[in-house]
Design an enzyme around this catalytic site. Structure first.
Site, PDB file in Angstrom:
ATOM      1  N   CYS A  90      56.188  44.992  60.099  1.00 11.80           N
ATOM      2  CA  CYS A  90      56.097  43.728  59.359  1.00 11.80           C
ATOM      3  C   CYS A  90      57.492  43.194  59.049  1.00 11.80           C
ATOM      4  CB  CYS A  90      55.341  43.941  58.054  1.00 11.80           C
ATOM      5  SG  CYS A  90      55.280  42.449  57.042  1.00 11.80           S
ATOM      6  N   CYS A  98      58.225  42.060  50.731  1.00 12.62           N
ATOM      7  CA  CYS A  98      56.907  42.154  50.107  1.00 12.62           C
ATOM      8  C   CYS A  98      56.733  43.508  49.427  1.00 12.62           C
ATOM      9  CB  CYS A  98      55.870  41.967  51.211  1.00 12.62           C
ATOM     10  SG  CYS A  98      54.197  42.269  50.671  1.00 12.62           S
ATOM     11  N   CYS A 101      53.708  47.089  50.736  1.00 12.80           N
ATOM     12  CA  CYS A 101      53.843  48.323  51.516  1.00 12.80           C
ATOM     13  C   CYS A 101      55.098  49.078  51.080  1.00 12.80           C
ATOM     14  CB  CYS A 101      53.949  48.003  53.008  1.00 12.80           C
ATOM     15  SG  CYS A 101      52.402  47.428  53.728  1.00 12.80           S
ATOM     16  N   GLN A 244      35.267  50.006  48.745  1.00 12.27           N
ATOM     17  CA  GLN A 244      36.482  50.592  49.312  1.00 12.27           C
ATOM     18  C   GLN A 244      37.199  49.574  50.205  1.00 12.27           C
ATOM     19  OE1 GLN A 244      38.175  53.379  49.028  1.00 12.27           O
ATOM     20  NE2 GLN A 244      36.817  54.630  47.771  1.00 12.27           N
ATOM     21  N   TYR A 274      30.850  55.717  37.033  1.00  8.25           N
ATOM     22  CA  TYR A 274      31.654  54.666  37.681  1.00  8.25           C
ATOM     23  C   TYR A 274      31.074  54.440  39.076  1.00  8.25           C
ATOM     24  CZ  TYR A 274      34.791  56.368  34.003  1.00  8.25           C
ATOM     25  OH  TYR A 274      35.307  56.785  32.811  1.00  8.25           O
ATOM     26  N   ASP A 341      34.138  58.614  39.544  1.00  6.54           N
ATOM     27  CA  ASP A 341      35.041  57.835  40.416  1.00  6.54           C
ATOM     28  C   ASP A 341      35.668  56.717  39.575  1.00  6.54           C
ATOM     29  OD1 ASP A 341      36.271  56.467  42.459  1.00  6.54           O
ATOM     30  OD2 ASP A 341      34.443  55.997  43.561  1.00  6.54           O
ATOM     31  N   CYS A 368      42.258  57.641  43.027  1.00  6.60           N
ATOM     32  CA  CYS A 368      43.263  57.008  43.900  1.00  6.60           C
ATOM     33  C   CYS A 368      44.665  57.178  43.331  1.00  6.60           C
ATOM     34  CB  CYS A 368      42.928  55.546  44.150  1.00  6.60           C
ATOM     35  SG  CYS A 368      42.933  54.563  42.660  1.00  6.60           S
TER      36      CYS A 368
HETATM   37  C1  LIG Z   1      36.853  53.101  41.810  1.00  8.22           C
HETATM   38  S1  LIG Z   1      35.437  52.151  41.547  1.00  8.22           S
HETATM   39  C2  LIG Z   1      34.175  53.222  42.181  1.00  8.22           C
HETATM   40  C3  LIG Z   1      32.867  52.583  42.558  1.00  8.22           C
HETATM   41  C4  LIG Z   1      31.916  53.418  43.390  1.00  8.22           C
HETATM   42  N1  LIG Z   1      31.901  54.821  43.027  1.00  8.22           N
HETATM   43  C5  LIG Z   1      32.199  53.278  44.877  1.00  8.22           C
HETATM   44  O1  LIG Z   1      32.720  54.216  45.485  1.00  8.22           O
HETATM   45  O2  LIG Z   1      31.891  52.215  45.448  1.00  8.22           O
HETATM   46  C6  LIG Z   1      35.292  52.256  39.817  1.00  8.22           C
HETATM   47  C7  LIG Z   1      34.117  51.531  39.238  1.00  8.22           C
HETATM   48  O3  LIG Z   1      34.084  51.791  37.820  1.00  8.22           O
HETATM   49  C8  LIG Z   1      33.728  50.615  37.138  1.00  8.22           C
HETATM   50  N2  LIG Z   1      34.248  50.817  35.775  1.00  8.22           N
HETATM   51  C9  LIG Z   1      35.497  50.594  35.316  1.00  8.22           C
HETATM   52  N3  LIG Z   1      35.614  51.024  34.041  1.00  8.22           N
HETATM   53  C10 LIG Z   1      34.400  51.530  33.689  1.00  8.22           C
HETATM   54  C11 LIG Z   1      33.902  52.152  32.509  1.00  8.22           C
HETATM   55  N4  LIG Z   1      34.672  52.339  31.442  1.00  8.22           N
HETATM   56  N5  LIG Z   1      32.626  52.580  32.501  1.00  8.22           N
HETATM   57  C12 LIG Z   1      31.834  52.386  33.596  1.00  8.22           C
HETATM   58  N6  LIG Z   1      32.257  51.818  34.735  1.00  8.22           N
HETATM   59  C13 LIG Z   1      33.527  51.394  34.790  1.00  8.22           C
HETATM   60  C14 LIG Z   1      34.321  49.491  37.942  1.00  8.22           C
HETATM   61  O4  LIG Z   1      33.608  48.288  37.732  1.00  8.22           O
HETATM   62  C15 LIG Z   1      34.156  50.018  39.373  1.00  8.22           C
HETATM   63  O5  LIG Z   1      32.936  49.592  39.930  1.00  8.22           O
END
Ligand SMILES: C[S@@+](CC[C@H](N)C(=O)[O-])C[C@H]1O[C@@H](n2cnc3c(N)ncnc32)[C@H](O)[C@@H]1O
Length: 411
Positions: A90, A98, A101, A244, A274, A341, A368
């Site tokens: 890039c 930027c 990256c 994702q 989550y 997650d 992540c």
């Molecule tokens: C990293 S994503 C994971 C989503 C799912 N596990 C996936 O792989 O598609 C984190 C998720 O947690 C939700 N989130 C963030 N803070 C939260 C909280 N305090 N309680 C519940 N959900 C939450 C976000 O809206 C998001 O959808």
């Protein structure tokens, strides 16, 4: 030193404060550090150097002096190059370029090794765990993968990307890590100056873009319903709901989570905290069967609505809309297994402890940020959990980001 004599005040001795900002330093670059830079030392101070690689000798311009503790610098000339240095694909990569990256100048295999070192280092430093880590490549190479991205808008209404640690918006034209076709319709349009633009290119190739201005979302391109495929299912979800970013990450994460979950008896109870639109809840529900229970907790109403629709054929799934920290104590259980997650900052010590107290045999953490993961694993260790499997995926090539799936088991 003699005491100052009254009336003959000695000049106060100020500690010598030297601000290195804008200075050029010649540095021997050491190990990689979390955040997309390497560590060097100069006159006893730590310098975090971007655009360099371990083992290189570089001339670096100091971009920030944190006042005595450390500096940040950009390698502006490479005096001795690493054999794994490559020409960045890039034109916007590099000093002043930027901020999206971090590792365009490193061979993809080296990028994965650097991320593995960072994960291992965070586990060692924050959780006292010594472990060899491998970061696995996802299919598709290092370019053309980013299906979700946020752009800023220049003063003349063009979508661009921000420079590193800066508000400056660069008129990048296109971005080689973006999924093919994702940016074209966005770059052709005029946007409200200072707005931000959220872009999704879904698995069907449709581009959805929403302008965010003064806290209000304005749908601008596409139907707003992203069509995705993962875990052997079709997903229709609001474009703004989490999904994702890498087209192969969802399947890789699901496979690693199921591996971590291990045997799950039909009729068992599992929690998917989550849970988003239910990517992980779906295969868990298939495992526990209709007589089992999968409790999906998610705070985003758009995601819970999508989960309700996408998982309607799975009677085991119970969707709870709310914040995990608020609803945790009232969830049906006890869970045999918990999948969590959370967003980038992780669970945090308090919530990790509360989760551990639920007594699940295994807890699978999807993370992540390796530092947040290591802190959560450390918190769970205080409650008798030990790190078992750890998988890591290069779900964000060219950047320093990495996706981890870690399973902790009760001792
Ligand atoms: C990293 S994503 C994971 C989503 C799912 N596990 C996936 O792989 O598609 C984190 C998720 O947690 C939700 N989130 C963030 N803070 C939260 C909280 N305090 N309680 C519940 N959900 C939450 C976000 O809206 C998001 O959808």
């Amino acid at each position: 030193m003699s005491a100052p004599v009254e009336g003959t005040a000695e000049p106060a001795v100020e500690p010598a404060v030297t601000d290195w900002t804008d200075q050029l330093l010649e540095l021997d670059v050491g190990a990689v550090a979390h955040g997309g830079h390497c560590v060097a030392r100069h006159e006893g101070r730590v310098v975090f150097v971007r655009h360099a690689l371990p083992g290189e000798r570089v001339r670096a311009a100091v971009t920030e002096d944190a006042g005595g503790s450390f500096c940040r610098a950009d390698a502006v000339a490479v005096l001795v190059a690493s054999p794994q240095r490559v020409e960045p694909p890039c034109p916007w990569a590099g000093p002043g370029g930027c901020g999206g990256c971090d590792w365009q100048h490193a061979e993809p295999a080296l990028q994965r090794d650097l991320k593995a070192v960072v994960i291992a280092e965070q586990l060692s430093r924050l959780a006292g765990i010594e472990r060899e880590v491998t970061v696995e490549e996802l299919p598709g190479g290092s370019l053309d993968w980013r299906t979700r991205m946020r752009m800023a808008v220049t003063d003349d209404g063009r979508a661009g990307l921000r420079a590193h640690r800066s508000h400056e918006v660069l008129p990048v034209g296109d971005c080689p890590i973006a999924a093919p076709g994702a940016l074209l319709p966005v770059l052709e349009r005029e946007w409200t100056p200072t707005a931000e633009v959220e872009i999704v290119r879904d698995a069907a190739g449709e581009v959805h873009a929403t302008e965010l201005f003064e806290g209000v979302r304005h749908p601008a391109l596409g139907s707003g319903t992203a069509h995705e495929q993962a875990a052997g299912r079709e997903w229709d979800l609001p474009a703004e709901a989490f999904w994702q970013v890498h087209p192969h990450a969802a399947d890789a994460v699901v496979a690693a989570v199921l591996e971590g979950v291990g045997d799950l008896a039909p009729g068992a109870c599992a929690w998917d905290l989550y849970g988003g639109a239910g990517l992980i809840a779906a295969p868990l529900a298939e495992r526990v069967g209709p007589e089992g229970r999968v409790v999906l907790v998610e705070s985003d109403p758009a995601a819970t609505a999508a989960a309700g629709r996408c998982l309607a054929d799975l009677p085991a799934v119970q969707v709870v809309r709310g914040r995990v920290e608020k609803v945790l104590n009232g969830l049906p259980g006890p869970p045999a297994v918990v999948v969590a997650d959370p967003p980038r900052k992780g669970l945090g010590r308090g919530l990790a402890g509360r989760l551990a107290e639920q007594g699940a045999e295994r807890i699978v953490l999807v993370a992540c940020d390796p530092a947040a993961l290591a802190r959560d694993v450390a918190a769970m260790a205080e409650h008798g959990y030990r790190l078992d499997a750890l998988r890591a995926f290069d779900a964000f090539p060219m950047t320093h980001h990495v996706e981890c799936v870690a399973t902790v088991r009760r001792k």
